[in-house]
Write an enzyme that holds these catalytic residues in place. Structure first.
Site, PDB file in Angstrom:
ATOM      1  N   GLY A 125      10.141  -3.383 -15.024  1.00 57.69           N
ATOM      2  CA  GLY A 125       9.435  -4.764 -14.930  1.00 57.69           C
ATOM      3  C   GLY A 125      10.302  -5.877 -15.067  1.00 57.69           C
ATOM      4  O   GLY A 125      10.422  -6.356 -16.256  1.00 57.69           O
ATOM      5  N   GLY A 172      13.502  -3.051  -9.790  1.00 57.26           N
ATOM      6  CA  GLY A 172      12.594  -3.300  -8.517  1.00 57.26           C
ATOM      7  C   GLY A 172      13.260  -4.545  -7.894  1.00 57.26           C
ATOM      8  O   GLY A 172      13.848  -4.633  -7.095  1.00 57.26           O
ATOM      9  N   CYS A 176      -2.866   4.200  -8.499  1.00 56.32           N
ATOM     10  CA  CYS A 176      -3.550   4.024  -7.129  1.00 56.32           C
ATOM     11  C   CYS A 176      -5.118   4.380  -7.342  1.00 56.32           C
ATOM     12  O   CYS A 176      -5.489   4.975  -8.211  1.00 56.32           O
ATOM     13  CB  CYS A 176      -3.032   4.791  -5.948  1.00 56.32           C
ATOM     14  SG  CYS A 176      -2.263   6.337  -6.728  1.00 56.32           S
ATOM     15  N   ILE A 220       6.575  -0.694 -16.574  1.00 53.21           N
ATOM     16  CA  ILE A 220       5.290  -0.916 -16.024  1.00 53.21           C
ATOM     17  C   ILE A 220       5.104  -0.875 -14.676  1.00 53.21           C
ATOM     18  O   ILE A 220       6.104  -1.223 -13.887  1.00 53.21           O
ATOM     19  CB  ILE A 220       4.637  -2.114 -16.462  1.00 53.21           C
ATOM     20  CG1 ILE A 220       5.400  -3.270 -16.331  1.00 53.21           C
ATOM     21  CG2 ILE A 220       4.458  -1.951 -18.125  1.00 53.21           C
ATOM     22  CD1 ILE A 220       5.007  -4.680 -16.851  1.00 53.21           C
ATOM     23  N   ASN A 221       4.073  -0.558 -13.911  1.00 61.07           N
ATOM     24  CA  ASN A 221       3.785  -0.601 -12.642  1.00 61.07           C
ATOM     25  C   ASN A 221       3.535  -2.381 -12.181  1.00 61.07           C
ATOM     26  O   ASN A 221       3.559  -3.117 -13.116  1.00 61.07           O
ATOM     27  CB  ASN A 221       2.682  -0.006 -11.973  1.00 61.07           C
ATOM     28  CG  ASN A 221       2.884   0.406 -10.507  1.00 61.07           C
ATOM     29  OD1 ASN A 221       3.374  -0.272  -9.777  1.00 61.07           O
ATOM     30  ND2 ASN A 221       2.708   1.698 -10.099  1.00 61.07           N
ATOM     31  N   GLY A 248       0.805  -1.068   0.106  1.00 64.37           N
ATOM     32  CA  GLY A 248       0.036  -0.138  -0.060  1.00 64.37           C
ATOM     33  C   GLY A 248       0.942   1.129  -0.082  1.00 64.37           C
ATOM     34  O   GLY A 248       2.157   1.023   0.021  1.00 64.37           O
ATOM     35  N   LEU A 249       0.434   2.426   0.318  1.00 64.89           N
ATOM     36  CA  LEU A 249       1.233   3.393  -0.317  1.00 64.89           C
ATOM     37  C   LEU A 249       1.603   3.979   1.234  1.00 64.89           C
ATOM     38  O   LEU A 249       1.573   5.069   1.704  1.00 64.89           O
ATOM     39  CB  LEU A 249       0.385   4.778  -0.760  1.00 64.89           C
ATOM     40  CG  LEU A 249       0.405   4.223  -2.549  1.00 64.89           C
ATOM     41  CD1 LEU A 249      -0.585   5.415  -2.885  1.00 64.89           C
ATOM     42  CD2 LEU A 249       1.701   4.544  -2.848  1.00 64.89           C
ATOM     43  N   ASN A 308       2.548   8.385  -9.986  1.00 62.06           N
ATOM     44  CA  ASN A 308       1.843   7.018  -9.997  1.00 62.06           C
ATOM     45  C   ASN A 308       0.636   6.932 -10.124  1.00 62.06           C
ATOM     46  O   ASN A 308      -0.208   7.474  -9.356  1.00 62.06           O
ATOM     47  CB  ASN A 308       2.405   6.279  -8.798  1.00 62.06           C
ATOM     48  CG  ASN A 308       1.856   4.897  -8.514  1.00 62.06           C
ATOM     49  OD1 ASN A 308       1.297   4.512  -9.343  1.00 62.06           O
ATOM     50  ND2 ASN A 308       1.640   4.477  -7.266  1.00 62.06           N
TER      51      ASN A 308
END
Ligand SMILES: Cc1cc2nc3c(=O)[nH]c(=O)nc-3n(C[C@H](O)[C@H](O)[C@H](O)COP(=O)(O)OP(=O)(O)OC[C@H]3O[C@@H](n4cnc5c(N)ncnc54)[C@H](O)[C@@H]3O)c2cc1C
Ligand SMILES: Cc1cc2nc3c(=O)[nH]c(=O)nc-3n(C[C@H](O)[C@H](O)[C@H](O)COP(=O)(O)O)c2cc1C
Ligand code: FES
Lengths: 303, 257
Positions: free
Chosen positions: A242, A264, A129, A190-191, A72-73, A126
Site C-alpha cells: 500500500g 503496486g 471481490c 492492504i488491497n 475489474g478482474l 483476493n
C-alpha cells in the site's frame, strides 16, 4: 551487503520485494526493462475460473499522491493462465504468487484446485471481490464470508495460502483472525481503498464504473497502521503493501510487522521502482549496521 | 520489443499556438527505433502517473524526437514549464504505430486539433503523396500547417467558425470529396466524434482507414489493463484490447464505435 532473504511459509525469497497483483501483468512487459530474477517474487494479475473482460473505460484516474483504478478482474481465466503464462513465469528464478479470485467460494476453490497440481509457489486469494451469492458484498467485508471462502480454498489446495485482505472494513483484525482460523498460512494487506473522483464541469465521475480502488503513496499510512494492527492480532506471517515507493517505506512496513512487501502503483511512476527499492533497503541496512532484513520484522517499539 | 526509460535533455522549445508547445528532445536510441504513430510516456515532476504524448517528429540522423502538446491540466502545465537544457523523464517508444504502405499513390492524413502532431511523421514518409486535412475550432488553435507543407503534403485547413483555412466546417466535407477521387489509405487522429465520422465515411466508401485512439493510462506498456478499448476481431467477436500496447493505432473496422 546485507542479507535480504526472507522465508514465508517455507518459501525462500531472495529479497522481500514483490510487484503487486494487477500492476505487473504476468511480467512480460517489465521483463523488457530488467530481468525478473532480480525480484523477490511476482504476484500475478487476479485470475478467475473463466475469462473476464473487466469494466468499461475510463478505468484510471489520477488523485493527489495516488490513483483510482476500476480495471475489474479482467483476465483470460485459470486454464489459459496455467497453460500459457505460468510455465514461462516458473522459468524466471523468482517466487510466483498466483493471485486468484471468484464470485463464489466454489469458483475460488476450483481455481485453487487447478493450481494445486502446478509448480506455482504460493496462492494469494483476493477476498476484495464481490460475492454474488451474498448480494455482491465483498467476501473480505464480513468475517463469516471471509472464513467461508478461505476454508473452501484451504480444502482445495495444500499450497501455501496467502489471503489478501480488504481495508474497506471496520475491523481488519477481526477479518485477519477469521481467515487465520479458517486455515490461511499468511495474510497480505492492504488491497485498494474504495474512492471516487468527479469531473466538475461535466459532472460525470472520471471512472466509468463511478467508483474505484485507491492506491499509491496516499494510502501508505493506512497500510502501516493496518499491518501493525494485524501483526498484533495473528500468528501467521504478513505480506505488507500500500503506497510503498522507496526502500525506506518498505523498511517501515517491515518494522510494523510485514515479512515481505509488495509494490503496486510505484511501478507506473517508475518501472524500475521494485529493483530500486531493493537497492535502497540494502543501503539502509548497511548504513545502520543491520546484517539481515528479517531481523527488523515487527521491531517497532510502540509508545 | 525493448523499452527504454531515461531522462532526456530538451534541445528546443517553442510556443507554437495558444497553450500549445513544441519540444525537441535529444534521445538517439529512441529516435533510432521510433515509428510513426507511436507515443512516449512522460513523467511530470511531482506526479504519480505519466502522460502519454504522440511522437510528432523522428530524426534518427540528429538523434532527436519532437513532441507537440496542449496544456490541458496540471501535468502538461508542469511539462510545458520546462526549458531548453532541462530533462524529461520518458519511457519510449511505446505502442503499435501506423501501417506504412510503400505502394500507395495517394493517402489522406486527417488531424483534429491536438491530433495533428502525429500526422507529421506520416507526412515525412509519404511526402507529396499525402494530403493533410486538419480541423480546428478557431484560428487560435491552428498548428503545424507549414510543417506539413515543408514535408511535401498538400494541406487543407478547416475551422469550425471559418476564421482560418479554406474550409468552414468539419474535416469530413473535404475528405468525402477526396475519397470520391480514390485514395489508398486514410490515417486519422483527433477527438472521438471526428474519428467516428472519418471511420464512417471510409467504411462507406470501402477505403482503408487507421485511427489513433486515446485512453487514460497507468503503466503505458500493457501490464495493468488500465487503457481498455473494445474491438472486434476478424470473426466479429468482441474483445478488449489495450490502447497502449495493441494501439494506439487501430484499423477503423476493428474499433467498436
Ligand atoms: C496515445 C496518446 C497520445 C497522445 N498524444 C498527445 C499529443 O501528441 N499531444 C497532446 O497535447 N495530447 C496528447 N494526448 C493527450 C494527453 O495525454 C493528455 O492531454 C494529458 O495526459 C493531460 O494531462 P494533464 O496532466 O495536463 O491533465 P489532467 O487532467 O490533470 O490529467 C489527469 C490524469 O488524466 C489523464 N488524462 C487526461 N486527459 C487525457 C487524455 N485526453 N488522454 C489520456 N489521458 C488523459 C492524465 O494522463 C493524467 O493521468 C495523447 C493521449 C494518448 C492516450
Ligand atoms: C491497476 C491495478 C490493478 C489491480 N488489480 C488487482 C488484482 O487483480 N488483484 C488484487 O488482489 N489486487 C489488485 N490490485 C491491488 C494491488 O495489488 C495493491 O493491493 C494496491 O494497489 C495497493 O498497493 P500500492 O499502493 O502499492 O499500489 C490492483 C491495483 C491496481 C493499481
Ligand atoms: S496503460 Fe497499462 S495496460 Fe495500457
Amino acid at each position: 551487503m546485507a542479507d535480504l532473504s526472507v522465508n514465508i511459509c517455507g518459501v525462500e525469497f531472495k529479497n522481500p520485494i514483490i510487484p503487486a497483483s494487477g500492476v505487473f501483468g504476468y511480467g512480460r512487459e517489465y521483463e523488457e526493462f530488467y530481468p525478473l530474477s532480480r525480484l523477490g517474487g511476482i504476484a500475478t494479475k487476479g485470475t478467475t475460473g473463466t475469462k473476464r473482460t473487466g469494466n468499461i473505460a475510463p478505468r484510471i484516474a489520477e488523485t493527489p499522491a495516488g490513483m483510482l483504478n476500476s480495471v475489474g478482474l479482467q483476465n483470460p481465466g485459470i486454464d489459459h493462465f496455467i497453460a500459457k503464462e505460468l510455465p514461462n513465469l516458473l522459468t524466471k528464478d523468482t517466487v510466483i504468487l498466483a493471485n486468484i479470485a471468484g464470485s463464489t467460494p466454489e469458483e475460488c476453490a476450483e481455481v485453487a484446485a487447478k493450481l494445486d497440481s502446478t509448480d506455482v509457489h504460493m496462492i494469494e486469494l483476493n477476498i476484495s471481490c464481490p460475492n454474488v451469492k451474498q448480494g455482491g458484498a465483498a467476501f473480505g467485508t464480513s468475517c463469516t464470508m471471509a472464513e467461508q471462502v478461505t476454508a473452501a480454498v484451504r480444502k482445495a489446495t495444500s499450497k501455501p495460502l496467502v489471503v489478501k485482505l480488504s481495508p474497506n472494513v471496520t475491523s481488519i483484525t477481526d477479518i485477519a483472525k477469521a481467515v487465520e482460523a479458517a486455515g490461511a498460512d499468511a495474510v497480505s494487506l492492504i488491497n485498494t481503498l474504495l474512492g471516487m473522483r468527479i469531473d466538475i464541469k461535466t459532472r460525470r465521475p472520471i471512472l466509468h464504473n463511478n467508483v474505484g480502488g485507491l492506491s499509491g503513496p496516499a494510502i501508505f499510512p493506512v497500510a502501516v497502521r493496518m499491518v501493525w494492527q494485524v501483526a498484533n492480532a495473528v500468528n501467521i506471517p504478513i505480506i505488507g503493501m500500500g503506497g510503498v515507493t522507496t526502500g525506506e517505506d518498505a523498511i517501515e512496513l517491515m518494522e510494523a510487522g510485514a515479512s515481505a512487501v509488495q509494490v503496486g502503483m510505484a511501478c507506473f511512476t517508475d518501472p524500475f521502482a521494485p529493483v530500486k527499492i531493493i537497492g535502497e533497503m540494502n543501503d539502509f541496512l548497511d548504513a545502520h549496521g543491520i546484517s539481515a532484513v528479517r531481523d527488523i520484522v515487527g521491531t517497532v517499539q510502540p509508545w | 520489443m525493448k523499452y527504454t526509460q531515461g531522462c532526456y535533455p530538451i534541445v528546443e522549445k517553442k510556443l507554437i499556438a495558444q497553450d500549445t508547445v513544441s519540444i525537441t528532445l535529444r534521445c538517439p536510441e529512441v529516435a533510432a527505433a521510433a515509428q510513426p504513430g507511436q507515443f512516449v510516456h512522460i513523467l511530470p515532476k511531482g506526479y504519480g502517473l505519466r502522460r502519454p504524448i504522440s511522437i510528432a517528429g523522428i530524426d534518427p540522423e540528429a538523434g532527436t524526437l519532437r513532441l507537440v502538446f496542449a496544456i490541458r491540466g496540471k501535468g502538461t502545465k508542469e511539462l510545458a514549464g520546462l526549458n531548453e537544457g532541462e530533462y524529461m523523464d520518458m519511457i519510449a517508444p511505446l505502442g503499435h504505430g501506423f501501417t506504412l504502405k510503400n505502394d500507395a499513390q495517394h493517402v489522406v492524413l486527417v488531424g483534429g486539433g491536438i491530433g495533428v502532431p502525429p500526422m507529421l511523421p506520416l507526412a515525412k514518409f509519404y511526402g507529396t503523396k499525402a494530403t493533410a486535412i486538419s480541423g480546428f475550432r478557431s484560428f487560435q488553435q491552428v498548428i503545424l500547417q507549414e510543417d506539413l507543407e515543408a514535408l511535401g503534403a498538400q494541406t487543407i485547413c478547416c475551422t469550425e467558425d471559418g476564421t482560418a483555412g479554406a474550409v468552414k466546417g468539419f474535416v469530413t466535407t473535404p475528405l468525402e470529396q477526396l475519397l470520391s477521387e480514390g485514395v489508398d489509405a486514410v490515417y486519422a487522429c483527433g477527438p472521438m466524434p471526428m474519428l467516428r465520422a472519418v471511420a464512417d465515411v471510409c467504411m462507406r466508401t470501402g477505403t482503408y482507414c487507421e485511427v489513433s485512439l486515446e485512453e487514460r493510462m497507468a503503466c503505458g506498456v500493457g501490464a495493468c489493463l488500465g487503457c481498455a478499448c473494445r474491438t472486434r476481431d476478424e470473426k466479429g467477436e468482441e474483445q478488449f484490447v489495450h490502447v497502449c500496447k495493441n494501439g494506439p493505432v487501430f484499423k477503423a473496422e476493428e474499433v467498436q464505435w
